[in-house]
Design a protein around this motif. Structure first.
Motif, PDB file in Angstrom:
ATOM      1  N   LEU A 151      15.597  63.990  12.661  1.00  0.00           N
ATOM      2  CA  LEU A 151      14.245  63.920  11.966  1.00  0.00           C
ATOM      3  C   LEU A 151      14.228  64.642  10.763  1.00  0.00           C
ATOM      4  O   LEU A 151      13.650  64.092   9.929  1.00  0.00           O
ATOM      5  CB  LEU A 151      13.193  64.418  13.137  1.00  0.00           C
ATOM      6  N   ALA A 152      14.934  65.598  10.571  1.00  0.00           N
ATOM      7  CA  ALA A 152      15.084  66.338   9.482  1.00  0.00           C
ATOM      8  C   ALA A 152      15.938  65.554   8.281  1.00  0.00           C
ATOM      9  O   ALA A 152      15.440  65.459   7.239  1.00  0.00           O
ATOM     10  CB  ALA A 152      15.800  67.635   9.334  1.00  0.00           C
ATOM     11  N   ALA A 153      16.955  64.741   9.124  1.00  0.00           N
ATOM     12  CA  ALA A 153      17.651  63.834   7.717  1.00  0.00           C
ATOM     13  C   ALA A 153      16.747  62.652   7.331  1.00  0.00           C
ATOM     14  O   ALA A 153      17.153  62.005   6.255  1.00  0.00           O
ATOM     15  CB  ALA A 153      18.839  63.353   8.414  1.00  0.00           C
ATOM     16  N   LEU A 154      15.881  62.509   8.218  1.00  0.00           N
ATOM     17  CA  LEU A 154      15.126  60.991   8.063  1.00  0.00           C
ATOM     18  C   LEU A 154      13.915  61.227   7.179  1.00  0.00           C
ATOM     19  O   LEU A 154      13.293  60.472   6.896  1.00  0.00           O
ATOM     20  CB  LEU A 154      14.786  60.007   9.520  1.00  0.00           C
ATOM     21  N   GLY A 155      13.564  62.563   7.047  1.00  0.00           N
ATOM     22  CA  GLY A 155      12.059  63.002   6.674  1.00  0.00           C
ATOM     23  C   GLY A 155      11.785  62.395   5.246  1.00  0.00           C
ATOM     24  O   GLY A 155      10.517  61.824   4.996  1.00  0.00           O
ATOM     25  N   GLY A 156      12.757  62.346   4.404  1.00  0.00           N
ATOM     26  CA  GLY A 156      12.529  62.019   3.097  1.00  0.00           C
ATOM     27  C   GLY A 156      12.373  60.401   3.060  1.00  0.00           C
ATOM     28  O   GLY A 156      11.763  59.838   1.895  1.00  0.00           O
ATOM     29  N   LEU A 157      12.483  59.782   4.084  1.00  0.00           N
ATOM     30  CA  LEU A 157      12.247  58.228   4.215  1.00  0.00           C
ATOM     31  C   LEU A 157      10.850  57.950   4.602  1.00  0.00           C
ATOM     32  O   LEU A 157      10.530  56.768   4.662  1.00  0.00           O
ATOM     33  CB  LEU A 157      13.443  57.406   4.966  1.00  0.00           C
ATOM     34  N   ASP A 158      10.042  58.722   5.082  1.00  0.00           N
ATOM     35  CA  ASP A 158       8.725  58.591   5.652  1.00  0.00           C
ATOM     36  C   ASP A 158       8.581  57.646   6.599  1.00  0.00           C
ATOM     37  O   ASP A 158       7.849  56.786   6.666  1.00  0.00           O
ATOM     38  CB  ASP A 158       7.989  58.222   4.274  1.00  0.00           C
ATOM     39  N   ILE A 159       9.556  57.832   7.613  1.00  0.00           N
ATOM     40  CA  ILE A 159       9.500  56.844   8.830  1.00  0.00           C
ATOM     41  C   ILE A 159       8.508  57.433  10.095  1.00  0.00           C
ATOM     42  O   ILE A 159       7.906  56.542  10.501  1.00  0.00           O
ATOM     43  CB  ILE A 159      10.977  56.777   9.273  1.00  0.00           C
ATOM     44  N   GLY A 160       9.042  58.492  10.626  1.00  0.00           N
ATOM     45  CA  GLY A 160       8.022  59.041  11.555  1.00  0.00           C
ATOM     46  C   GLY A 160       8.412  60.231  11.902  1.00  0.00           C
ATOM     47  O   GLY A 160       8.975  61.147  11.300  1.00  0.00           O
ATOM     48  N   GLN A 161       7.896  60.741  13.146  1.00  0.00           N
ATOM     49  CA  GLN A 161       7.787  62.274  13.447  1.00  0.00           C
ATOM     50  C   GLN A 161       8.296  62.552  14.780  1.00  0.00           C
ATOM     51  O   GLN A 161       8.295  63.599  15.518  1.00  0.00           O
ATOM     52  CB  GLN A 161       6.524  62.630  13.469  1.00  0.00           C
ATOM     53  N   GLY A 162       9.041  61.496  15.462  1.00  0.00           N
ATOM     54  CA  GLY A 162       9.504  61.692  16.659  1.00  0.00           C
ATOM     55  C   GLY A 162      10.791  60.899  16.856  1.00  0.00           C
ATOM     56  O   GLY A 162      11.388  60.248  16.230  1.00  0.00           O
ATOM     57  N   ALA A 163      11.654  61.339  17.874  1.00  0.00           N
ATOM     58  CA  ALA A 163      13.068  60.781  18.491  1.00  0.00           C
ATOM     59  C   ALA A 163      13.305  61.145  19.831  1.00  0.00           C
ATOM     60  O   ALA A 163      12.870  62.148  20.250  1.00  0.00           O
ATOM     61  CB  ALA A 163      14.105  61.209  17.323  1.00  0.00           C
ATOM     62  N   VAL A 164      14.146  60.423  20.203  1.00  0.00           N
ATOM     63  CA  VAL A 164      14.460  60.711  21.632  1.00  0.00           C
ATOM     64  C   VAL A 164      15.918  60.763  21.651  1.00  0.00           C
ATOM     65  O   VAL A 164      16.717  59.721  21.107  1.00  0.00           O
ATOM     66  CB  VAL A 164      14.063  59.495  22.857  1.00  0.00           C
ATOM     67  N   VAL A 165      16.679  61.830  22.259  1.00  0.00           N
ATOM     68  CA  VAL A 165      18.013  61.940  22.286  1.00  0.00           C
ATOM     69  C   VAL A 165      18.434  62.199  23.677  1.00  0.00           C
ATOM     70  O   VAL A 165      17.661  63.054  24.356  1.00  0.00           O
ATOM     71  CB  VAL A 165      18.575  62.914  21.239  1.00  0.00           C
ATOM     72  N   ALA A 166      19.585  61.328  24.112  1.00  0.00           N
ATOM     73  CA  ALA A 166      19.740  61.669  25.586  1.00  0.00           C
ATOM     74  C   ALA A 166      21.583  61.642  25.506  1.00  0.00           C
ATOM     75  O   ALA A 166      22.047  60.710  24.801  1.00  0.00           O
ATOM     76  CB  ALA A 166      19.492  60.649  26.496  1.00  0.00           C
ATOM     77  N   GLN A 167      21.936  62.830  25.973  1.00  0.00           N
ATOM     78  CA  GLN A 167      23.554  63.117  26.222  1.00  0.00           C
ATOM     79  C   GLN A 167      24.160  63.065  24.757  1.00  0.00           C
ATOM     80  O   GLN A 167      25.280  62.154  24.470  1.00  0.00           O
ATOM     81  CB  GLN A 167      24.197  62.204  27.335  1.00  0.00           C
ATOM     82  N   GLY A 168      23.344  63.495  23.797  1.00  0.00           N
ATOM     83  CA  GLY A 168      23.737  63.330  22.215  1.00  0.00           C
ATOM     84  C   GLY A 168      23.609  62.041  21.596  1.00  0.00           C
ATOM     85  O   GLY A 168      23.864  62.188  20.282  1.00  0.00           O
TER      86      GLY A 168
END
Length: 270
Positions: A151-168
């Protein structure tokens, strides 16, 4: 006597803020009032006369509560003074929704109206660092760290505020369709986890870097817990001090029933 006005957006946040304030003046963009809220409508094409009316009623502070979508503008509906703002707002819109919202907030404040954050109005809705229920495993903590980095890396692109990660692995990123659509996607693709018996995954939520935290803070609540449970996730983590949690008691109850954790995570991790 100074009064406060709520600009009510869609979702459950506006009712919670209205209840916390007791008896505020409540308004909503025409066509976007939240269900069950009695809100006087206003149009963006007549923004300056609307601000005049707030000031005439003794309003000095304004809080934005809930999701506000970009309305379809009708050029013939603009009054002369608001029309003068159009080039400025249109230029901001070219940089994304965040910039457009900041431009509108600037207009409010230039007219003597202070924009208040939810944290100022109802700080109890924004959990600070700590685990509310359950216990994230070391694998869950690594997945939360990975989601936070995404999310920190995507922040400047104004995409969204959530992500799902499983097993990396990144299972999904929240985009325009929203949280529920993202979690539905994860539920439909649970077989993408490399190890079926390994970590089930974490839903992580955080404000975008540089986001104006007076408005549009990410929001979680009981429905988020139910949706994350349906997606088979181990828990929900979010940036402590930066995410609104609605109906904390019910959210915790549902998480405990589902065997999930809820974790207000320090930006630095545990």
């Amino acid at each position: 006597m100074s009064r406060i006005a709520v600009i009510a957006g869609q979702g459950a946040l506006a009712p919670a803020i209205i209840a916390a304030l007791g008896d505020p003046l409540v308004y909503a963009l025409e066509g976007f009032a939240p269900d069950g809220v009695a809100a006087a409508p206003f149009r963006l094409e007549r923004l300056v006369p609307f601000l005049d009316s707030l000031i005439d009623q003794g309003v000095e502070r304004v809080v934005f509560a809930g999701a506000i979508r970009r309305p379809r503008l009708e050029p013939e509906a603009f009054d002369a003074r608001t029309a003068q703002l159009v080039p400025r707002i249109m230029m901001a819109m070219q940089s994304g929704d965040d910039a457009a919202l900041r431009a509108v907030l600037d207009v409010f404040e230039e007219n003597g109206l202070k924009i208040c954050s939810v944290n100022e109005i109802a700080p109890e809705l924004i959990p600070e660092d700590g685990i509310l229920t359950g216990a994230p495993s070391e694998a869950d903590q690594r997945d939360a760290d990975r989601a936070a980095a995404i999310l920190a890396a995507l922040g400047g692109l104004d995409i969204g505020q959530g992500a799902v990660v499983a097993q990396g692995l990144c299972m999904a990123i929240e985009t325009l369709p929203g949280t529920a659509a993202m979690l539905d996607f994860v539920a439909c693709h649970a077989d993408l986890r490399p190890n079926p018996k390994g970590a089930r995954g974490v839903f992580y939520k955080a404000p975008k870097p540089g986001q104006d935290r007076r408005i549009d803070l990410p929001t979680l609540g009981p429905d988020s817990v139910t949706q994350a449970a349906a997606a088979g996730l181990a828990g929900i983590a979010w940036e402590a001090g930066g995410v609104i949690l609605l109906d904390r008691v019910e959210s915790i109850r549902r998480a405990e029933t589902a065997g999930m954790f809820l974790w207000a995570r320090s930006p630095m991790g545990i």
